[in-house]
Design a protein around this motif. Structure first.
Motif, PDB file in Angstrom:
ATOM      1  N   HIS A  46       0.817  -1.199   0.000  1.00  0.00           N
ATOM      2  CA  HIS A  46       0.000   0.000   0.000  1.00  0.00           C
ATOM      3  C   HIS A  46       0.858   1.259   0.000  1.00  0.00           C
ATOM      4  O   HIS A  46       0.359   2.351  -0.119  1.00  0.00           O
ATOM      5  CB  HIS A  46      -0.862   0.047   1.258  1.00  0.00           C
ATOM      6  CG  HIS A  46      -2.247  -0.455   1.020  1.00  0.00           C
ATOM      7  ND1 HIS A  46      -2.636  -1.716   1.328  1.00  0.00           N
ATOM      8  CD2 HIS A  46      -3.321   0.164   0.486  1.00  0.00           C
ATOM      9  CE1 HIS A  46      -3.896  -1.865   1.018  1.00  0.00           C
ATOM     10  NE2 HIS A  46      -4.348  -0.753   0.500  1.00  0.00           N
ATOM     11  N   HIS A  55      -1.953   5.851  -2.829  1.00  0.00           N
ATOM     12  CA  HIS A  55      -2.767   5.356  -1.751  1.00  0.00           C
ATOM     13  C   HIS A  55      -2.832   6.331  -0.588  1.00  0.00           C
ATOM     14  O   HIS A  55      -3.813   6.383   0.129  1.00  0.00           O
ATOM     15  CB  HIS A  55      -2.269   3.992  -1.313  1.00  0.00           C
ATOM     16  CG  HIS A  55      -3.393   3.088  -1.001  1.00  0.00           C
ATOM     17  ND1 HIS A  55      -3.951   2.262  -1.924  1.00  0.00           N
ATOM     18  CD2 HIS A  55      -4.123   2.953   0.124  1.00  0.00           C
ATOM     19  CE1 HIS A  55      -4.957   1.631  -1.387  1.00  0.00           C
ATOM     20  NE2 HIS A  55      -5.089   2.029  -0.136  1.00  0.00           N
ATOM     21  N   HIS A  87      -5.544   8.597  -1.337  1.00  0.00           N
ATOM     22  CA  HIS A  87      -6.770   7.828  -1.246  1.00  0.00           C
ATOM     23  C   HIS A  87      -7.179   7.694   0.217  1.00  0.00           C
ATOM     24  O   HIS A  87      -8.340   7.725   0.571  1.00  0.00           O
ATOM     25  CB  HIS A  87      -6.467   6.483  -1.879  1.00  0.00           C
ATOM     26  CG  HIS A  87      -7.527   5.459  -1.749  1.00  0.00           C
ATOM     27  ND1 HIS A  87      -8.842   5.704  -1.995  1.00  0.00           N
ATOM     28  CD2 HIS A  87      -7.452   4.157  -1.404  1.00  0.00           C
ATOM     29  CE1 HIS A  87      -9.529   4.594  -1.812  1.00  0.00           C
ATOM     30  NE2 HIS A  87      -8.715   3.661  -1.437  1.00  0.00           N
ATOM     31  N   CYS A 111      -9.136  -4.849   2.929  1.00  0.00           N
ATOM     32  CA  CYS A 111      -8.137  -3.838   2.595  1.00  0.00           C
ATOM     33  C   CYS A 111      -7.574  -3.403   3.937  1.00  0.00           C
ATOM     34  O   CYS A 111      -8.268  -2.755   4.713  1.00  0.00           O
ATOM     35  CB  CYS A 111      -8.727  -2.637   1.874  1.00  0.00           C
ATOM     36  SG  CYS A 111      -7.478  -1.336   1.666  1.00  0.00           S
ATOM     37  N   CYS A 117      -7.097   0.736   4.139  1.00  0.00           N
ATOM     38  CA  CYS A 117      -8.236   1.666   4.097  1.00  0.00           C
ATOM     39  C   CYS A 117      -9.494   0.899   3.711  1.00  0.00           C
ATOM     40  O   CYS A 117     -10.009   0.132   4.502  1.00  0.00           O
ATOM     41  CB  CYS A 117      -7.948   2.837   3.166  1.00  0.00           C
ATOM     42  SG  CYS A 117      -7.169   2.393   1.616  1.00  0.00           S
ATOM     43  N   SER A 118      -9.988   1.093   2.523  1.00  0.00           N
ATOM     44  CA  SER A 118     -11.260   0.453   2.184  1.00  0.00           C
ATOM     45  C   SER A 118     -11.352   0.144   0.702  1.00  0.00           C
ATOM     46  O   SER A 118     -12.424   0.228   0.122  1.00  0.00           O
ATOM     47  CB  SER A 118     -12.419   1.360   2.600  1.00  0.00           C
ATOM     48  OG  SER A 118     -12.267   2.623   1.967  1.00  0.00           O
ATOM     49  N   CYS A 119     -10.205  -0.192   0.056  1.00  0.00           N
ATOM     50  CA  CYS A 119     -10.244  -0.528  -1.367  1.00  0.00           C
ATOM     51  C   CYS A 119     -11.250  -1.651  -1.590  1.00  0.00           C
ATOM     52  O   CYS A 119     -11.264  -2.645  -0.868  1.00  0.00           O
ATOM     53  CB  CYS A 119      -8.848  -0.948  -1.839  1.00  0.00           C
ATOM     54  SG  CYS A 119      -7.644   0.388  -1.688  1.00  0.00           S
ATOM     55  N   SER A 179      -6.691  -6.078  -0.728  1.00  0.00           N
ATOM     56  CA  SER A 179      -6.959  -5.170  -1.843  1.00  0.00           C
ATOM     57  C   SER A 179      -6.096  -3.918  -1.723  1.00  0.00           C
ATOM     58  O   SER A 179      -5.774  -3.474  -0.628  1.00  0.00           O
ATOM     59  CB  SER A 179      -8.428  -4.744  -1.840  1.00  0.00           C
ATOM     60  OG  SER A 179      -9.255  -5.845  -2.096  1.00  0.00           O
TER      61      SER A 179
HETATM   62 FE    FE Z   1      -7.305   0.592   0.476  1.00  0.00          FE
END
Ligand code: FE
Length: 221
Positions: free
Chosen positions: A14, A19, A22, A120, A123-125, A173
């Motif tokens: 990551h 990212h 993101h 993920c 974060c929240s991919c 992810s």
């Molecule tokens: Fe993520």
């Protein structure tokens, strides 16, 4: 990338600028969205229940139905399934899904020997074109941390008991690669149409925190 169940929860690809953006930006966006929502509600320009309904639609109904169509096609058509496992992005695009947050899809298949779980950790991919918006728990610190460290315990809390002899693979992810689980096709679904099959496939099964149960005998001949 796959992680062993006891692997470190740390470095996993990551660590790149994309990212970082993101990860930081959504907090700011969330605040701004909340501010906008409260202004619109105050001015009676929007009904909060209607907003909730839209979010619910993308999180639970519209979004994951796309992924369910992909899974149903793979169950019904072995050639499609082979293409899907070989190049997820291209095979998913064949049925018309693709674009933002779904550019590099990898589909992982559950079998009697292997159960796949997607997280993920940073974060929240999440694969938007096939699953819609990620559920709140997917973004939670607890899920992100524990899915890697103790996937079997996490799965148990979701009501899924994985036998000791079944390998659990956890897929992390990233901004580059989004994973979709191809669940096992349940028994008792022989002769079902793709449409009927798709009805059985839940969002959670495509994240790997659920299995697809056999149909509950409610079918009329
Ligand atoms: Fe993520």
């Amino acid at each position: 990338m796959a992680k062993s169940e006891n692997g470190p929860a740390g470095a996993h690809g990551h660590g790149h600028e994309h990212h970082h953006d993101h990860q930081v930006v959504p907090d700011d966006i969330a605040l701004r969205v909340r501010a906008l929502e409260s202004i619109l509600v105050d001015k009676q320009m929007v009904d909060p229940a209607a907003l909730d309904a839209v979010v619910d639609a993308y999180e639970n109904r519209i979004g994951p139905r796309n992924g369910a169509q992909v899974v149903a096609r793979a169950w019904a058509d072995p050639a499609y399934k082979a293409r899907l496992l070989d190049d997820g992005t291209a095979a998913i695009a064949e049925i018309g899904f693709g674009g933002t947050q779904g550019e590099h899809m990898v589909v992982v298949e559950n079998t009697p020997e292997v159960h796949n779980l997607v997280v993920c950790t940073l974060c929240s991919c999440y694969p938007w074109p096939t699953l819609g918006l990620p559920p709140v728990w997917y973004k939670s610190n607890a899920y992100r941390a524990r899915a890697v460290i103790e996937p079997r315990a996490v799965l148990r809390e979701f009501g899924v008991e994985i036998a000791d002899e079944v390998e659990v693979r956890v897929w992390d992810s990233t901004a580059e690669i989004r994973y979709l689980v191809l669940p096992e096709r349940p028994a008792g679904t022989e002769g079902m149409t793709e449409e009927e099959l798709a009805e059985l496939v839940s969002r959670d099964a495509m994240i790997g925190v659920a299995v697809v149960p056999p149909p509950t005998g409610g079918r009329t001949p």
